[in-house]
Motif scaffolding. Structure first.
Motif, PDB file in Angstrom:
ATOM      1  N   ARG A 134       0.832  -1.201   0.000  1.00 47.52           N
ATOM      2  CA  ARG A 134       0.000   0.000   0.000  1.00 47.52           C
ATOM      3  C   ARG A 134       0.867   1.252   0.000  1.00 47.52           C
ATOM      4  O   ARG A 134       1.938   1.280   0.599  1.00 47.52           O
ATOM      5  N   LEU A 135       0.364   2.294  -0.652  1.00 46.51           N
ATOM      6  CA  LEU A 135       0.997   3.611  -0.679  1.00 46.51           C
ATOM      7  C   LEU A 135       0.187   4.556   0.192  1.00 46.51           C
ATOM      8  O   LEU A 135      -1.014   4.729  -0.022  1.00 46.51           O
ATOM      9  N   ASP A 136       0.847   5.162   1.185  1.00 45.78           N
ATOM     10  CA  ASP A 136       0.194   6.111   2.079  1.00 45.78           C
ATOM     11  C   ASP A 136       0.897   7.457   1.931  1.00 45.78           C
ATOM     12  O   ASP A 136       2.010   7.651   2.425  1.00 45.78           O
ATOM     13  N   ARG A 137       0.262   8.401   1.255  1.00 43.16           N
ATOM     14  CA  ARG A 137       0.886   9.702   1.012  1.00 43.16           C
ATOM     15  C   ARG A 137       1.081  10.502   2.299  1.00 43.16           C
ATOM     16  O   ARG A 137       1.943  11.372   2.363  1.00 43.16           O
ATOM     17  N   ARG A 138       0.286  10.215   3.314  1.00 41.70           N
ATOM     18  CA  ARG A 138       0.440  10.949   4.573  1.00 41.70           C
ATOM     19  C   ARG A 138       1.684  10.507   5.329  1.00 41.70           C
ATOM     20  O   ARG A 138       2.194  11.241   6.173  1.00 41.70           O
ATOM     21  N   ARG A 139       2.165   9.299   5.034  1.00 42.79           N
ATOM     22  CA  ARG A 139       3.348   8.761   5.708  1.00 42.79           C
ATOM     23  C   ARG A 139       4.281   8.198   4.646  1.00 42.79           C
ATOM     24  O   ARG A 139       4.224   7.004   4.329  1.00 42.79           O
TER      25      ARG A 139
END
Length: 303
Positions: free
Chosen positions: A223-228
Motif C-alpha cells: 500500500r501507498l500512504d501519502r500521509r506517511r
C-alpha cells in the motif's frame, strides 16, 4: 486513505535454508534442504549461536539482501532509509531497502537487490512515476497496473565499491563484492550492496515514498500512504552520515524528528562476520561513527 498497489500470494514465494562456511578471509553459502514458503522462513528465523566470529560453519534460515542506496539531490549526497514496523520483532526501525532472496536467485542476489529498489523506493514527479535501470537491465515496474510510470525518463542505479572480503554462492564468486554478515538473532545471512541512484535532470516536484508488503489475513499487500511517505534521506558530509533526517515532498526537503529513533541491525557493530544486536539507537550509532577526518572512532558501523 492508503492506496492498495498490489496483492501477492505468500505461498508463491520459495527460498532455501543455507549452509554457510566462513573463515577470516572469505564466506561461502549454498542452499540446503527443501524449499520453504514465506511463513516457514519466518518460523525458522530464531536465534543461533556461533562460537568463533571469524571461522565457523552454520545452518541458517534464509538469505537476505539490503541496498545501501546513495541519492544525489541538488548537489548533496544522501543515504536512503525506509521505515518498517517489524511484526516478527515487535519494533519500528529505519533500515536499508531490503528483502528476502527467492530460491531461483540464490546465485544472483544482485537481481533481488535491484528489484527491491523498484518495489520499495517509489519516485514520483510532476509528470508521473519513474522506472529505473541498472546498467543494461531495466528494473521491473511492479505497480504499473495502478501507477502511471513515465516512458521517456528513468532513474539510474550504478554500483559503488564493494567490500574487501569476497563472498561466494557455492563456487561462484559474487563480483559486486557485497558486505556480508550473519545476523544471529534471526539466523540469517545478509548481503549489503552499495549503489548510487541518479535522477534525470528534467524531473520536477520530486517526492519519495516507501512501499512495503505486509501479511494481511492471507495475502501480502503493498500500500501507498501519502500521509506517511516512510522514506527518509540521511545527509552525508564528506561521505560521513550526519545527525539530520529529511523526507522529500514535491521537491522540498522536510526535516524529520530523530528523537527516540532506532535503526535496524545493519547499523549495529559487526564482529568478524557476526552481528548480534537486533537494533541500535540512532544517537548511539552516530556516537560510534569515526570522525569525518578519517581518524578511528569509538566503534564501527556496518551500514
Amino acid at each position: 486513505m492508503p492506496r492498495t498497489l498490489a496483492r501477492k500470494d505468500p505461498t508463491a514465494f520459495k527460498t532455501l535454508p543455507l549452509l554457510v562456511e566462513a573463515n577470516p578471509d572469505s564466506l561461502v553459502y549454498q542452499g540446503l534442504g527443501l524449499p520453504l514458503n514465506f511463513s516457514q522462513v519466518l518460523g525458522r528465523r530464531r536465534p543461533v549461536q556461533v562460537a568463533d566470529a571469524r571461522h565457523f560453519t552454520a545452518e541458517l534460515a534464509n538469505l537476505g539482501v539490503s541496498v545501501r542506496l546513495t541519492l544525489n539531490w541538488q548537489g548533496r549526497d544522501y543515504w536512503v532509509l525506509v521505515r518498517q514496523q517489524r511484526a516478527d520483532r515487535g519494533d519500528t526501525v529505519l533500515k536499508l531497502i531490503s528483502g528476502y532472496v527467492p530460491s531461483h536467485e540464490l546465485n544472483l542476489p544482485l537481481l533481488t537487490a535491484i528489484q527491491e529498489v523498484a518495489e520499495e523506493c517509489l519516485v514520483e514527479t510532476a509528470d508521473g512515476w519513474l522506472g529505473g535501470r541498472f546498467g543494461d537491465t531495466w528494473l521491473p515496474t511492479p505497480y504499473q497496473d495502478t501507477l502511471r510510470y513515465r516512458e521517456a525518463s528513468h532513474f539510474s542505479l550504478t554500483p559503488l565499491s564493494g567490500a574487501a572480503r569476497p563472498v561466494q554462492a557455492g563456487a561462484l564468486r559474487l563480483l559486486e563484492r557485497p558486505q556480508a554478515y550473519v545476523h544471529l538473532p534471526t539466523a540469517s545471512l545478509q548481503l549489503v550492496y552499495d549503489m548510487r541512484m541518479e535522477l534525470p535532470g528534467d524531473v520536477r516536484d520530486v517526492s519519495l515514498f516507501h512501499v512495503d508488503e505486509r501479511l494481511e489475513s492471507g495475502p501480502l499487500v503493498a500500500r501507498l500512504d501519502r500521509r506517511r511517505p516512510d522514506l527518509y534521506l540521511l545527509p552525508l558530509e564528506h561521505g560521513q552520515p550526519t545527525g539530520a533526517l529529511f523526507t522529500l515532498r514535491k521537491g522540498e526537503l522536510v526535516k524529520a524528528a530523530t528523537r527516540g529513533l532506532w535503526l535496524s541491525e545493519s547499523f549495529a557493530e559487526q564482529d568478524g562476520w557476526l552481528v548480534r544486536d537486533e537494533r541500535i539507537r540512532f544517537r548511539d550509532w552516530l556516537d560510534s561513527l569515526p570522525p569525518a577526518n578519517g581518524n578511528s572512532g569509538k566503534g564501527r558501523r556496518t551500514a
